[in-house]
Scaffold this active site. Structure first.
Site, PDB file in Angstrom:
ATOM      1  N   GLU A 115       0.386  -9.611  -2.442  1.00 14.22           N
ATOM      2  CA  GLU A 115      -0.995 -10.058  -2.654  1.00 14.22           C
ATOM      3  C   GLU A 115      -1.406  -9.878  -4.115  1.00 14.22           C
ATOM      4  OE1 GLU A 115      -2.391  -7.631   0.705  1.00 14.22           O
ATOM      5  OE2 GLU A 115      -3.348  -9.446   1.485  1.00 14.22           O
ATOM      6  N   GLU A 134       2.004  -6.936   7.464  1.00 12.22           N
ATOM      7  CA  GLU A 134       0.887  -6.196   8.068  1.00 12.22           C
ATOM      8  C   GLU A 134       0.813  -6.346   9.579  1.00 12.22           C
ATOM      9  OE1 GLU A 134       0.829  -7.856   5.304  1.00 12.22           O
ATOM     10  OE2 GLU A 134      -0.078  -6.588   3.763  1.00 12.22           O
ATOM     11  N   GLY A 169       0.602  -5.640   0.109  1.00  9.44           N
ATOM     12  CA  GLY A 169      -0.262  -5.606  -1.058  1.00  9.44           C
ATOM     13  C   GLY A 169       0.469  -5.969  -2.336  1.00  9.44           C
ATOM     14  N   ALA A 180       0.842  -1.200   0.000  1.00  5.81           N
ATOM     15  CA  ALA A 180       0.000   0.000   0.000  1.00  5.81           C
ATOM     16  C   ALA A 180       0.878   1.250   0.000  1.00  5.81           C
ATOM     17  CB  ALA A 180      -0.891  -0.006   1.229  1.00  5.81           C
TER      18      ALA A 180
END
Ligand code: NAI
Length: 697
Positions: free
Chosen positions: A105, A125, A102, A61
């Site tokens: 991911e 995270e 992210g 992110a």
């Protein structure tokens, strides 16, 4: 454009381009989505490669977007991953440098993945109190197996791509590419271009042969390690559900866990600390592009407790150090201590023997100031005495080369006066390390009136190089940390006078989360140190009332663990603090002399008086500009004073409690005749923020 698109060899190459680490901000997400759509529409394109420009695939992110509507604007990360996964044409992710959060991911939503060796792969995270929020807990176990995935998700630690590629049966990496990654990825895309159906990680099974037993074991382990933090246990839950629920239901489960964690105070505290650390390295009037001076060689004056530890930091970072003392014996002793510290690390397996020798070879010693003339910076760590410092700094002014940085490790003396001992005050700065200096993370960088901006920028950069958390402080007695701790200690003393025992105070604040209460801490560090400071300080500040209990203790010779007795009794060779009848009697006698009738004091009052004392002084420090922001104070307390991380620091804790409530508590304390009513007058900044319903952050 934060992602570029080109067609090479029949393959569409979408390159994330959002420096510094290709964070998946709104523009980047949109650009990737557009690239995927464009590739579908172009008949000449057989496959897609998704890669990153610069030094990373993607760090996840975009932290600059946190909390803003852009962070979740469509296409949000989950929508983007779904779009990629649903592509009719195969999408190959090509990972290098870093693929985290992210970023990983997104890669897991691609049909294939190739990586350069040495890529750091992680789902970090948990470190900010969360579970991965875009399918990480559901896809990673399906890609590399439950155990490997759970280890990564619970620890948040990076694992190298080539190690992951060795896991039997894994589908995380189809190939580790040597040489040009993008060319390798395009070649691979051409190999698999025609293969159908397209493999999707979501279609695989996540399972463990001894599922229930394994997850129970994982849960127990995590509980013991995570203590106050809820996220690691939720990571276990999410991964467990990946073995039980259909993929889409597992995704909902993960999302719910993510959203619930987001609202916890622990997560807020961790995110606060994460941003506070980054913010601390920014000085409002010193731009990021301020030129820095080269520091290729360091000199340290004084080979005592601090000098030796300070030297080790630089040796560890590969920077040669010359250490100066007044006598050969002092040098020998200093070097022997450094050796002993390194040898302990070698014994524990934390340092390789050859590394140890390499570090020691960077250290030289001298009794002669002339040997410092080629050093780019000097840090003085001699006795805490202005006269001694004056001699040292006038000599340094004579011998150091022009442009060299002259730093002092003083913990209480006036940096402006020290700077004035030289004809180059612009080159003088405070570097306040904490003991043990080779271990403690915090470095207070003390900015004197005339300290040059490039000197500050250099020291901040150097601090990062030696892996410290640097916080800038203006000049005042005690700088940020010790100035605040004085108020905390005064409250601890008053609490004894009013009826608490040392053990009760320690227990309450340790339950709050401090590693050690003020009295156990005093016994560890030596109560005589504070005694010496008080003798000086309270002569200068006769209006400042403090409890004499600590002085009485020192008069009994009870300096702490080193004398076998302090606030507590100690058995020979042991560190367990045993409540002392003698000390309790001493306090009771003193209390009677003051005419105070003891009362029962609750844990909440103890915690609030200690912590709000930090908060009120902290607010004054921000207001005076000694700290440029409240979050700097939190960083000082989290990294230098053992303030519990899950509380985010004193100022963050005050915000969580609500500043209105904090002010009300202070007003209550003001009405206590045995406390210091003047001190508890809420600092104007605090009163103002409370009245406006605002927070420090
Ligand atoms: P220390 O007493 O362990 O070491 C001081 C060393 O300086 C001694 O080895 C002494 O021989 C040497 N020295 C004294 N005068 C000298 C001179 N003119 N030229 C060369 N060497 C000289 O003291 P410590 O604890 O290392 O403190 C040093 C400085 O660091 C002080 O300013 C102190 O306030 C500060 N400080 C200490 C902390 C602590 O926890 N001990 C924490 C933060 C700062």
């Amino acid at each position: 454009m934060s992602a570029s698109y080109e067609v090479r060899d029949g393959v569409a190459v979408i390159t994330l381009n959002n420096p510094p680490v290709n964070g998946l901000g709104y523009e980047t997400r949109r650009a990737v989505a557009e690239g995927i759509e464009r590739a579908q529409a172009d008949a000449a394109v057989k496959a897609v490669v998704l890669c990153g420009a610069g030094r990373a695939f993607s760090g996840g992110a975009d932290i600059r977007e946190f909390g803003s509507p852009k962070a979740t604007a469509e296409p949000n990360l989950i929508s983007l991953i779904n779009l990629v996964e649903a592509s009719d044409k195969p999408v190959v992710a090509a990972l290098h440098g870093t693929a985290m959060g992210g970023g990983l991911e997104l890669a897991l939503g691609c049909h294939y993945r190739v990586a350069a060796a040495d890529t750091n792969v992680a789902l970090p995270e948990v470190k900010i109190g969360l579970v991965p929020g875009a399918g990480g807990t559901q896809r990673l176990p399906r890609a590399i197996g439950v155990e490997a995935a759970l280890n990564m998700i619970v620890s948040g630690e990076p694992v190298k791509s080539e190690l992951l590629a060795q896991i039997p049966g894994q589908v995380l990496f189809q190939k580790i590419v040597e040489g040009d990654l993008v060319a390798g990825a395009i070649a691979y895309a051409n190999e698999i271009a025609a293969a159908r159906p397209l493999p999707r990680v979501r279609d695989r099974k996540s399972s463990h042969p001894q599922g229930d037993a394994y997850f129970q074991f994982a849960r127990n382990t995590v509980k013991a390690m995570a203590k106050q933090f809820p996220a690691p246990a939720r990571c276990v839950d999410c991964v467990e559900q990946s073995t039980k629920l259909p993929f889409d239901v597992g995704m909902v489960y993960e999302r719910e866990a993510f959203v619930a964690l987001m609202l916890t105070p622990e997560c807020k505290a961790l995110r606060h600390a994460f941003f506070a650390e980054r913010a601390a390295s920014k000085i409002p009037d010193v731009p990021d592009d301020t030129p820095v001076r080269q520091v290729k060689k360091l000199a340290v004056i004084g080979a005592g407790t601090m000098g030796g530890g300070i030297a080790m930091n630089f040796l560890n970072a590969g920077i040669p150090v010359v250490m100066l003392e007044m006598k050969q014996e002092a040098l020998d002793k200093g070097v022997a201590t450094i050796r002993k510290n390194y040898e302990a690390q070698v014994k524990k397996g934390k340092l390789k023997a050859d590394k140890y020798e390499q570090r020691m070879s960077l250290l030289s010693t001298t009794l002669n100031y002339a040997d410092l003339k080629d050093a780019d910076m000097v840090i003085e760590a001699v006795f805490e005495d202005l006269g001694v410092k004056e001699k040292v700094f006038t000599t340094l002014d004579e011998v150091m080369k022009p442009g060299a940085i002259l730093a002092s490790n003083t913990s209480t003396l006036d940096m402006n006066r020290i700077a004035a001992f030289t004809k180059r005050p612009q080159d003088v700065v405070g570097t306040h390390f904490f003991s043990p200096a080779n271990v403690m993370k915090l470095l207070e960088v003390v900015r004197a009136e005339k300290t040059a901006k490039d000197v500050l920028a250099t020291v901040m950069q150097l601090g990062k190089k030696i892996r410290k958390t640097c916080v800038v402080s203006g000049v005042c007695d005690g700088f940020i940390g010790n100035r605040m701790i004085e108020q905390y200690s005064r409250q601890a003393g008053f609490l004894l006078e009013e009826g608490a025992t040392p053990a009760q105070v320690d227990r309450a604040i340790e339950k709050f989360g401090f590693a050690m209460g003020p009295f156990r801490m005093g016994d560890l560090a030596g109560n005589d140190i504070g005694w010496a400071i008080r003798k000086r300080r309270y002569v200068e500040k006769p209006h400042m009332r403090y409890s004499k209990t600590a002085d009485l203790l020192c008069e009994l010779g009870r300096y702490g663990q080193k004398t076998g007795a302090g606030w507590y009794d100690y058995q020979a060779g042991k560190r367990d603090a045993i409540p002392s009848k003698l000390v309790e009697d001493m306090i009771a006698k003193h209390r009677a002399e003051l005419g105070i009738t003891p009362r029962k004091i609750g844990d909440e009052e103890i915690v609030h008086r200690l912590v709000y004392a930090l908060v009120n002084e902290g607010a004054k420090i921000v207001e005076e500009g000694i700290a440029s922001k409240a979050s700097d104070i939190d960083m000082v307390y989290l990294t230098g004073y053992g303030f519990p991380l899950h509380r985010g620091g004193p100022m963050c804790y005050a915000d969580t409690q609500g500043l209105f409530n904090v002010v009300q508590a202070m007003k209550r304390f003001q009405r206590n005749p045995h406390d210091d009513a003047a001190f508890w007058e809420p600092a104007p900044l605090l009163a103002k923020l409370a009245a406006e319903g605002k927070t420090f952050s």
